[in-house]
Design an enzyme around this catalytic site. Sequence first.
Site, mmCIF file in Angstrom:
data_model
loop_
_atom_site.group_PDB
_atom_site.id
_atom_site.type_symbol
_atom_site.label_atom_id
_atom_site.label_comp_id
_atom_site.label_asym_id
_atom_site.label_seq_id
_atom_site.Cartn_x
_atom_site.Cartn_y
_atom_site.Cartn_z
ATOM 1 C CG HIS A 4 -1.958 1.081 1.203
ATOM 2 N ND1 HIS A 4 -3.293 0.824 1.465
ATOM 3 C CD2 HIS A 4 -1.900 2.416 0.945
ATOM 4 C CE1 HIS A 4 -3.987 1.938 1.371
ATOM 5 N NE2 HIS A 4 -3.161 2.927 1.064
ATOM 6 C CG HIS B 49 -10.149 4.345 3.078
ATOM 7 N ND1 HIS B 49 -8.953 4.990 3.262
ATOM 8 C CD2 HIS B 49 -10.951 4.795 4.073
ATOM 9 C CE1 HIS B 49 -9.027 5.806 4.301
ATOM 10 N NE2 HIS B 49 -10.244 5.710 4.807
#
Lengths: 340, 340
Positions: free
Chosen positions: B13, B139
């Site tokens: 990420h 998210h």
Amino acid sequence: MREITIRRPDDFHVHFRDGGALEWIPLATASVFARALVMPNTEFPIRTGPQALAYKQRIIEALSLEPSIVFEPLMTIMLTPETTPDTVAKARENGVVAAKLYPRGATTKSAHGVELSKLGDLLEVFNAMEETGMVLCVHGEDPDVPILEREQAFLPVLINLADGFPRLRIVMEHVTTRAAVTTVVSLPDRVAATITAHHLRLTIDDVIGGRMRPHHFCLPVAKTADDRKVLRDAVMSGNPKFFFGSDSAPHPIRNKECEEGAPGIFSAPVALPILAEIFDGSGHLDRLEDFVSRFGAEFYGLPLNNETITLTEKRWSVPSLWGHARTFGCNEPLHWAVAP
Amino acid sequence: MREITIRRPDDFHVHFRDGGALEWIPLATASVFARALVMPNTEFPIRTGPQALAYKQRIIEALSLEPSIVFEPLMTIMLTPETTPDTVAKARENGVVAAKLYPRGATTKSAHGVELSKLGDLLEVFNAMEETGMVLCVHGEDPDVPILEREQAFLPVLINLADGFPRLRIVMEHVTTRAAVTTVVSLPDRVAATITAHHLRLTIDDVIGGRMRPHHFCLPVAKTADDRKVLRDAVMSGNPKFFFGSDSAPHPIRNKECEEGAPGIFSAPVALPILAEIFDGSGHLDRLEDFVSRFGAEFYGLPLNNETITLTEKRWSVPSLWGHARTFGCNEPLHWAVAP
């Protein structure tokens, strides 16, 4: 156009700073409020009556440049490990109305404050405050616990002070939580609390919700919507234990928008209009006057102000920059204004 | 002097941004990590396979200035209301490994994302992802609730996605709470989570405890010491559901130290040393390699890296300024360093 005329208000918690800052900070308060309780945590903290008196003179001198201003600074001293009963007695002679307890490490310039574990050392000082009628103002946070729990963790200290000194008048400053309001309500009438304009407006989402907003950051930090509702209910309730203290605390912008931003919100230029909007929004505009112009004065045993001030319903914006600080509320329209 | 040699790690990420920022951002990652999953929320979001491929080329071109660097960007696309099964199929042909779900309004550049109430419209897209083996990265925050409750409020959505699409591989990104860790553990093996270095280090007290620290501010915001303990326990546990994603997200300092600071922590230059320190501090340095070099690759079905990297125990400081951003951890000494 609606308007409301009220007795001129007082602000029972302000930070005026010292030195060159006196040229612009006190004026924002003094042009609206008749009196303000001036906190002692200046760069060189105010610890004695003579220091408070000299500080008061510096404030009055700075304001004398605006001869139309009528304003009375109400002075405080900071409690430190060195404070004695004699300090208290002399400060009273010098007209000091309150002493402020800053738990060491809790907030701006609190390094001179008292460790909560050593409050017992101040027993005779608190006795002297009872004797002389000096009010104890407390920054009600225990700095040794996580930030969001600090106010609640302080409440046993407040209860112990109220129980241990049965004639001491105590103000828990700038309460922010349901727990603090509930505790203050449960204690005798000689225990009161100030509430700020910004804590009636903000929640923690306005501080760190999505964006980080240093000009919404203060200590105690704003809490949840539930806490804010309890604060609003408290000020609308007409309970004289809750009165206005802005905790207006300007910092130069460079000390806010930086790597380690200082806590403090500069609300003096907008506090009364924001309060009017909040009271009006709750349908209790008629209770604004007691909150800002009566309950505090009565708690401190001061005469009510005779002059009046008029607020008109009007859409306006406050300048973003005021002196060297960013003004609270500058990014949203305001809906009430102090009439000239 | 202690040292540890591990398989070269991956970062599942990162935010590389785009344009001129590619001159300095990817290098901080590529000089340590063999591969990184590049998030698609750039100024003009990456929404299709061809866009991802072009973006990958820009990254590789920027890194070609350092010919010694061996690095593979793993590409993602952003799910939007316009994403179709055909978008997914084509993106897979272009080598895209994951699609990222940003609840609209949850974080930086999420305005193109999907409203949580409209996830049902993406049914066929999720089916296509199952078919083609594309991973869903989420998210995990519901932007419609208060900031500290957003991750927990998202968990029912995660559970519904896992239940509704029984072959979909899902990564809940940058988990920060006990509730999220517990939920991820309870779901099938095809549901995993990334954990950042900074969430293993910070609590909310490092963000707003006393001072406001924009370079410690990210979304999801760091939570309590209890939450951090649960995160540390998860990464030390050896559970392959938890692997490393730094969420390294640089912003120019002017966008952090300002009136409305952007969320994001630039940790790439220090992430591996900080992880080594945390694992070592828990007596589990031997588990670092699985967390940073194995579990993520295995989840994504990628071969393990063959090269190795050595960390040495050494006190050093990272430069405060790195490119245009402030480096995470620059104000404290670091205790492990990547050997040259």
